[in-house]
Design a protein around this motif. Structure first.
Motif, PDB file in Angstrom:
ATOM      1  N   GLY A  40       0.827  -1.207   0.000  1.00  0.00           N
ATOM      2  CA  GLY A  40       0.000   0.000   0.000  1.00  0.00           C
ATOM      3  C   GLY A  40       0.855   1.249   0.000  1.00  0.00           C
ATOM      4  O   GLY A  40       1.767   1.382   0.829  1.00  0.00           O
ATOM      5  N   THR A  41       0.598   2.159  -0.937  1.00  0.00           N
ATOM      6  CA  THR A  41       1.339   3.425  -1.022  1.00  0.00           C
ATOM      7  C   THR A  41       0.367   4.594  -1.137  1.00  0.00           C
ATOM      8  O   THR A  41      -0.744   4.453  -1.664  1.00  0.00           O
ATOM      9  N   TRP A  42       0.809   5.749  -0.680  1.00  0.00           N
ATOM     10  CA  TRP A  42      -0.032   6.952  -0.657  1.00  0.00           C
ATOM     11  C   TRP A  42       0.269   7.838  -1.863  1.00  0.00           C
ATOM     12  O   TRP A  42       1.410   7.962  -2.289  1.00  0.00           O
ATOM     13  N   ASP A  43      -0.811   8.476  -2.377  1.00  0.00           N
ATOM     14  CA  ASP A  43      -0.640   9.326  -3.545  1.00  0.00           C
ATOM     15  C   ASP A  43      -1.774  10.350  -3.601  1.00  0.00           C
ATOM     16  O   ASP A  43      -2.756  10.248  -2.861  1.00  0.00           O
ATOM     17  N   ASN A  44      -1.638  11.335  -4.476  1.00  0.00           N
ATOM     18  CA  ASN A  44      -2.696  12.313  -4.769  1.00  0.00           C
ATOM     19  C   ASN A  44      -3.186  13.014  -3.498  1.00  0.00           C
ATOM     20  O   ASN A  44      -4.387  13.048  -3.202  1.00  0.00           O
ATOM     21  N   ILE A  45      -2.275  13.592  -2.757  1.00  0.00           N
ATOM     22  CA  ILE A  45      -2.656  14.304  -1.537  1.00  0.00           C
ATOM     23  C   ILE A  45      -3.330  15.625  -1.895  1.00  0.00           C
ATOM     24  O   ILE A  45      -2.940  16.301  -2.849  1.00  0.00           O
ATOM     25  N   GLN A  46      -4.387  15.963  -1.173  1.00  0.00           N
ATOM     26  CA  GLN A  46      -5.192  17.155  -1.482  1.00  0.00           C
ATOM     27  C   GLN A  46      -5.212  18.123  -0.302  1.00  0.00           C
ATOM     28  O   GLN A  46      -5.092  17.714   0.848  1.00  0.00           O
ATOM     29  N   GLY A  47      -5.389  19.405  -0.623  1.00  0.00           N
ATOM     30  CA  GLY A  47      -5.616  20.421   0.404  1.00  0.00           C
ATOM     31  C   GLY A  47      -4.374  21.129   0.896  1.00  0.00           C
ATOM     32  O   GLY A  47      -4.475  22.081   1.675  1.00  0.00           O
ATOM     33  N   THR A  48      -3.201  20.674   0.496  1.00  0.00           N
ATOM     34  CA  THR A  48      -1.965  21.294   0.969  1.00  0.00           C
ATOM     35  C   THR A  48      -0.867  21.135  -0.079  1.00  0.00           C
ATOM     36  O   THR A  48      -0.861  20.178  -0.857  1.00  0.00           O
ATOM     37  N   SER A  49       0.043  22.063  -0.073  1.00  0.00           N
ATOM     38  CA  SER A  49       1.235  21.946  -0.919  1.00  0.00           C
ATOM     39  C   SER A  49       2.455  21.581  -0.093  1.00  0.00           C
ATOM     40  O   SER A  49       3.562  21.474  -0.622  1.00  0.00           O
ATOM     41  N   THR A  50       2.235  21.386   1.207  1.00  0.00           N
ATOM     42  CA  THR A  50       3.329  21.038   2.116  1.00  0.00           C
ATOM     43  C   THR A  50       3.190  19.577   2.522  1.00  0.00           C
ATOM     44  O   THR A  50       2.419  19.225   3.425  1.00  0.00           O
ATOM     45  N   PHE A  51       3.904  18.701   1.832  1.00  0.00           N
ATOM     46  CA  PHE A  51       3.796  17.267   2.118  1.00  0.00           C
ATOM     47  C   PHE A  51       5.039  16.556   1.600  1.00  0.00           C
ATOM     48  O   PHE A  51       5.809  17.091   0.797  1.00  0.00           O
ATOM     49  N   ASN A  52       5.199  15.327   2.058  1.00  0.00           N
ATOM     50  CA  ASN A  52       6.277  14.474   1.569  1.00  0.00           C
ATOM     51  C   ASN A  52       5.895  13.016   1.786  1.00  0.00           C
ATOM     52  O   ASN A  52       5.022  12.710   2.599  1.00  0.00           O
ATOM     53  N   GLY A  53       6.539  12.128   1.037  1.00  0.00           N
ATOM     54  CA  GLY A  53       6.333  10.698   1.216  1.00  0.00           C
ATOM     55  C   GLY A  53       5.364  10.054   0.245  1.00  0.00           C
ATOM     56  O   GLY A  53       5.094   8.848   0.374  1.00  0.00           O
TER      57      GLY A  53
END
Length: 244
Positions: A40-53
């Motif tokens: 399982g991997t994480w992708d397409n994060i929404q609502g912020t431009s401050t993220f990693n991983g």
């Protein structure tokens, strides 16, 4: 003519009824799947431009408001080979939510979890979206789902129980239904959301099951069903000949 025709018609209708019963009462049998190499991997994060991983099993977001670091998700897949029956709950892995204070405007509102796994030796991929209810940590403004004394808890949900992916097994299409979060490894009684206290981390087992996708059925009649259809056709032909 009347007396010789009536018993034949009754017998024909009885045979047709029996044929329909064969079609309608044949019990559905569970199908077994072998599941391995869940990832399982994480992708397409929404609502912020401050993220990693993104692209990994742990994603973090937000500008930390304390030295504790960013909020985020971690997913640890089930490592053992699984034998799963259709319709039965099984655990994909453990999801951990890190609920740590981040500055306003940098919190995430959603993220996708992408699964890959070998099902009967063939790799399949499934994609699910999770929503993140990040709350302002101000006493008196906490949402109705608040369960702790610390302002304010955050809540995690998933937006759809089904991925767009289906796969073929014994002439039928199947899909992976995401059932929710369970506090126990047996995957019983999963719930659709879970809540984490601020400054804390909480974990839950992610539960799913395989279900037949009747909306896109590519199966062919089984021998018993085909025989019943043939019987009905022969009976109908015999009735018509008797009546003519």
């Amino acid at each position: 003519m009347f007396h010789s025709f009536k018993p034949t018609k009754s017998l024909s209708l009885l045979c047709a009824t029996a044929g329909l019963a064969l079609l309608s009462t044949r019990p559905a049998q569970a199908v077994s799947f072998t599941v391995d190499n869940i990832n399982g991997t994480w992708d397409n994060i929404q609502g912020t431009s401050t993220f990693n991983g993104t692209g990994t099993n742990q994603v973090r977001w937000g500008s930390p408001a304390t030295t504790a670091g960013q909020s985020g998700f971690d997913f640890n897949s089930t490592s053992s080979l699984l034998s799963v029956s259709s319709g039965s709950n099984f655990v994909l892995g453990e999801l951990t939510h890190f609920n740590l204070p981040v500055w306003s405007g940098t919190a995430a509102s959603g993220v996708d979890l992408q699964f890959s796994m070998a099902i009967d030796g063939v790799f399949q991929a499934f994609d699910y979206s999770f929503t993140i209810d990040e709350t302002p940590n101000i006493a008196g403004t906490c949402p109705e789902f608040q369960i702790s004394d610390t302002p304010c808890d955050d809540k995690i949900d998933f937006t759809s129980a089904f991925s767009t992916t289906t796969f073929l097994k014994d002439g039928f299409n199947y899909s992976l239904e995401l059932l929710g979060f369970s506090s126990t490894m047996d995957g019983l009684s999963p719930v659709s959301s879970f809540i984490t206290e601020e400054h804390k981390a909480s974990s839950a087992f992610l539960v799913a099951r395989f279900v037949k996708d009747d909306s896109n059925d590519v199966s062919v009649p089984e021998p018993t069903s085909a025989a019943a259809l043939l019987l009905i056709g022969l009976v109908a032909t015999r009735i018509r000949r008797r009546q003519s």
